[in-house]
Design an enzyme around this catalytic site. Structure first.
Site, PDB file in Angstrom:
ATOM      1  N   GLY A 164       0.874  -1.169   0.168  1.00  0.00           N
ATOM      2  CA  GLY A 164       0.071   0.274  -0.063  1.00  0.00           C
ATOM      3  C   GLY A 164       0.829   1.426   0.029  1.00  0.00           C
ATOM      4  O   GLY A 164       0.573   2.301   0.527  1.00  0.00           O
ATOM      5  N   LYS A 195       8.068   9.114  -8.662  1.00  0.00           N
ATOM      6  CA  LYS A 195       7.952   7.611  -9.027  1.00  0.00           C
ATOM      7  C   LYS A 195       8.813   7.141 -10.072  1.00  0.00           C
ATOM      8  O   LYS A 195       8.539   7.367 -11.312  1.00  0.00           O
ATOM      9  CB  LYS A 195       6.488   7.168  -9.303  1.00  0.00           C
ATOM     10  N   ALA A 241       9.619   0.933  -5.799  1.00  0.00           N
ATOM     11  CA  ALA A 241       8.595  -0.153  -6.264  1.00  0.00           C
ATOM     12  C   ALA A 241       8.974  -1.500  -5.537  1.00  0.00           C
ATOM     13  O   ALA A 241       9.955  -1.830  -5.435  1.00  0.00           O
ATOM     14  CB  ALA A 241       8.938  -0.321  -7.590  1.00  0.00           C
ATOM     15  N   LEU A 291      -9.848  -0.001   3.974  1.00  0.00           N
ATOM     16  CA  LEU A 291     -10.575   0.980   3.776  1.00  0.00           C
ATOM     17  C   LEU A 291     -11.573   0.245   2.438  1.00  0.00           C
ATOM     18  O   LEU A 291     -11.051  -0.165   1.549  1.00  0.00           O
ATOM     19  CB  LEU A 291      -9.932   2.177   3.009  1.00  0.00           C
TER      20      LEU A 291
END
Length: 241
Positions: free
Chosen positions: A16, A39, A121, A216
């Site tokens: 996550g 990223k 990653a 969630l």
């Protein structure tokens, strides 16, 4: 205000990282801070009219204020949803720490924000090539680390091993987030086993816990941000002034 910059890693793939990264950025924006994110390499990207786009990088872009161009955030997007070094080889791209560090340094230097996250990653030791890993990128950038612990069976072992590896590489863990990725683990709260696991994590992970994000049903940066506290990160940076 001191610019606060952190490298985000996880205990494993699907811990996550992106949800928590976006939530941290969202929480920073709620405090009135400018935000930026990187990223450096992302596999599992899809084709668009503008080129390959990665959903994780797009999510990070949405939490950057002021807005950053996609190419600044994710300079290397790869199509196959496999390990980055394998996806890059299939695309004829040579991954290296130097190739990833250059655009990330440019992001840090040319688009300075109050709060910046560089997201890795997979886990800490994901390979870039036969000699280098994403851990080497974090070391090159000399960023403190925020560890996302995917809370599921085996999380305590994974978290401890990851923290030990980060510290062995000479970097500090500025904080960690418990992310309840497994619905069955989240249900264990009813018989107190979840709390016992979280207490064990707190015992063995010396860095501050920034929050416990429940499983969630509709995961979003805003929803997850409600369970996070940036104070330990901000206080840590203020102490360095």
């Amino acid at each position: 205000m001191t610019q606060q910059r952190f490298f985000i890693t996880g205990t494993d793939t699907d811990a996550g990282k992106t949800l928590i990264s976006c939530a941290l950025l969202h929480a920073a924006r709620q405090r009135g801070l400018t935000t930026a994110a990187g990223k450096p390499v992302a596999s599992g990207s899809h084709s668009t009219a503008e080129g390959l786009r990665n959903s994780d990088a797009l999510a990070l872009q949405a939490e950057c204020q002021p807005t950053l161009a996609y190419s600044r955030i994710n300079p290397i997007a790869l199509s196959p949803a496999i390990a980055p070094h394998i996806a890059a080889a299939e695309a004829g791209i040579a991954l290296s720490v130097a190739a990833l560090a250059a655009p990330m340094r440019q992001l840090l230097d040319d688009a300075p924000a109050d709060f910046t996250l560089i997201e890795g990653a997979g886990g800490w030791r994901v390979p870039l090539n036969k000699r280098e890993t994403l851990a080497d990128l974090a070391r090159t950038l000399q960023l403190e680390v925020v560890l996302v612990v995917g809370v599921k069976l085996g999380a305590i072992n994974h978290a401890r091993l990851t923290l030990e590896a980060i510290e062995r590489d000479g970097l500090k863990v500025a904080g960690w987030v418990a992310n309840l990725v497994d619905a069955k683990t989240a249900q264990a709260a009813q018989d107190n086993r979840l709390n016992e696991n979280l207490d064990t994590l707190r015992q063995w992970l010396p860095a501050p816990c920034l929050g416990v994000v429940p499983h969630l049903t509709c995961a979003s940066a805003a929803a997850a941000a409600r369970y996070l506290d940036l104070t330990p990160l901000l206080a840590r940076s203020a102490a360095d002034d």
